[in-house]
Design a protein around this motif. Structure first.
Motif, short mmCIF file in Angstrom:
data_model
loop_
_atom_site.label_atom_id
_atom_site.label_comp_id
_atom_site.label_asym_id
_atom_site.label_seq_id
_atom_site.Cartn_x
_atom_site.Cartn_y
_atom_site.Cartn_z
N PHE A 1 0.71 -1.66 0.32
CA PHE A 1 0.00 0.63 -0.02
C PHE A 1 0.92 0.87 -0.34
N ILE A 2 2.29 0.93 0.93
CA ILE A 2 3.08 2.78 0.71
C ILE A 2 2.88 2.65 -1.08
N ARG A 3 3.10 1.42 -1.89
CA ARG A 3 3.76 1.19 -3.33
C ARG A 3 2.18 1.88 -4.24
N VAL A 4 1.70 1.37 -3.80
CA VAL A 4 0.84 1.97 -4.23
C VAL A 4 0.40 3.04 -4.11
N PHE A 5 0.49 3.74 -2.73
CA PHE A 5 -0.18 5.39 -2.59
C PHE A 5 0.67 5.91 -3.62
N ARG A 6 2.20 5.54 -3.52
CA ARG A 6 3.40 6.70 -4.24
C ARG A 6 3.28 6.36 -5.76
N TYR A 7 2.89 5.65 -6.41
CA TYR A 7 2.33 5.66 -8.17
C TYR A 7 1.10 5.63 -8.28
N LEU A 8 0.07 5.51 -7.71
CA LEU A 8 -1.63 5.64 -7.62
C LEU A 8 -1.85 6.77 -8.90
N PRO A 9 -1.18 8.20 -9.11
CA PRO A 9 -1.09 9.23 -9.14
C PRO A 9 -0.86 8.91 -10.93
N THR A 10 -0.21 7.73 -11.16
CA THR A 10 0.88 7.15 -12.72
C THR A 10 -0.37 5.74 -12.82
N TYR A 11 -0.54 5.55 -12.23
CA TYR A 11 -1.87 4.38 -12.80
C TYR A 11 -2.78 4.69 -14.17
N ARG A 12 -2.36 3.78 -14.79
CA ARG A 12 -3.51 3.97 -15.75
C ARG A 12 -4.55 3.00 -15.97
N PRO A 13 -5.64 3.06 -16.47
CA PRO A 13 -7.02 2.39 -15.71
C PRO A 13 -6.43 0.96 -16.95
N ASN A 14 -6.80 0.16 -15.01
CA ASN A 14 -6.50 -1.32 -16.25
C ASN A 14 -6.87 -2.46 -15.83
N THR A 15 -6.73 -3.74 -15.19
CA THR A 15 -6.85 -4.38 -14.28
C THR A 15 -6.74 -4.36 -12.50
N PHE A 16 -7.15 -2.97 -11.68
CA PHE A 16 -6.42 -2.58 -10.92
C PHE A 16 -6.19 -3.74 -9.70
N GLU A 17 -6.50 -5.03 -9.65
CA GLU A 17 -6.19 -6.12 -8.60
C GLU A 17 -5.06 -7.01 -9.21
N GLY A 18 -5.21 -6.51 -11.00
CA GLY A 18 -3.97 -6.47 -11.94
C GLY A 18 -3.06 -6.84 -10.89
N TRP A 19 -2.82 -4.88 -11.01
CA TRP A 19 -1.58 -3.76 -10.49
C TRP A 19 -1.52 -4.44 -9.35
N LEU A 20 -2.21 -4.95 -8.40
CA LEU A 20 -1.90 -5.14 -6.50
C LEU A 20 -1.03 -6.45 -6.82
#
Length: 184
Positions: free
Chosen positions: A47-66
């Motif tokens: 979740f630290i990594r997600v928080f850090r990179y969430l602004p650069t996330y490009r819609p795809n499958t969020f669960e797959g990204w996790l």
């Protein structure tokens, strides 16, 4: 549902993201690490990594990204631990530590996978463990696993086959005994 934030997690409030995905990430991390404390640490790091990179996330499958973040951090931890030697607590120190009653989450963990299975999973090479956990416990498709792990589908198939073969050997003592023919 465009514009509701459901199609783009980056548009959701942070606490909703964590609440919606924390259990899934923790359970996957637990299957990878084999113990509660490492799973909690890994979940926290995810979740630290997600928080850090969430602004650069490009819609795809969020669960797959996790899943991909979780696997990558898990493999990083394994590589790091191989460089550092950890000594287990000796019996004299283990006996000094107090035990607590199991909380409901811990009871669920123990009911879900018993010690033999957890032990057999932790014996696996981390890459094999990630593939078999994603397939057999989290029930992802081979294509989804390939995307999460960043490998070809053939590699996923090979890793799952090797992991299952190892698990069959490790858990052979649990196989039902062959029945003797009683009709002579």
């Amino acid at each position: 549902m465009e514009g509701t934030g459901m199609d783009n997690p980056a548009a959701q409030p942070w606490d909703e993201i964590v609440r919606a995905h924390n259990a899934r990430v923790y359970h996957f991390a637990y299957r990878l690490t084999g113990n509660r404390h490492d799973a909690e640490d890994l979940t926290h790091d995810v979740f630290i990594r997600v928080f850090r990179y969430l602004p650069t996330y490009r819609p795809n499958t969020f669960e797959g990204w996790l899943y991909r973040i979780t696997v990558n951090l898990f493999l990083d931890q394994i590589r790091h631990r191989r460089r550092i030697r950890f000594d287990e607590l000796g019996p004299e120190l283990s006996n000094r530590l107090g035990t607590r009653d199991l909380d409901p989450a811990r009871l669920l963990e123990y009911r879900t996978l018993d010690d033999d299975i957890r032990s057999a999973l932790t014996e696996l090479d981390p890459r094999l463990r990630a593939a078999v956990v994603l397939r057999d416990i989290d029930t992802l498709s081979y294509q989804q696993i390939a995307a999460v792990l960043g490998v070809e589908i053939g590699t996923v198939s090979s890793r799952i086959h090797r992991a299952r073969a190892h698990l069959r050997t490790s858990l052979a003592h649990r196989a039902p005994a062959e029945r003797q023919d009683v009709h002579r």
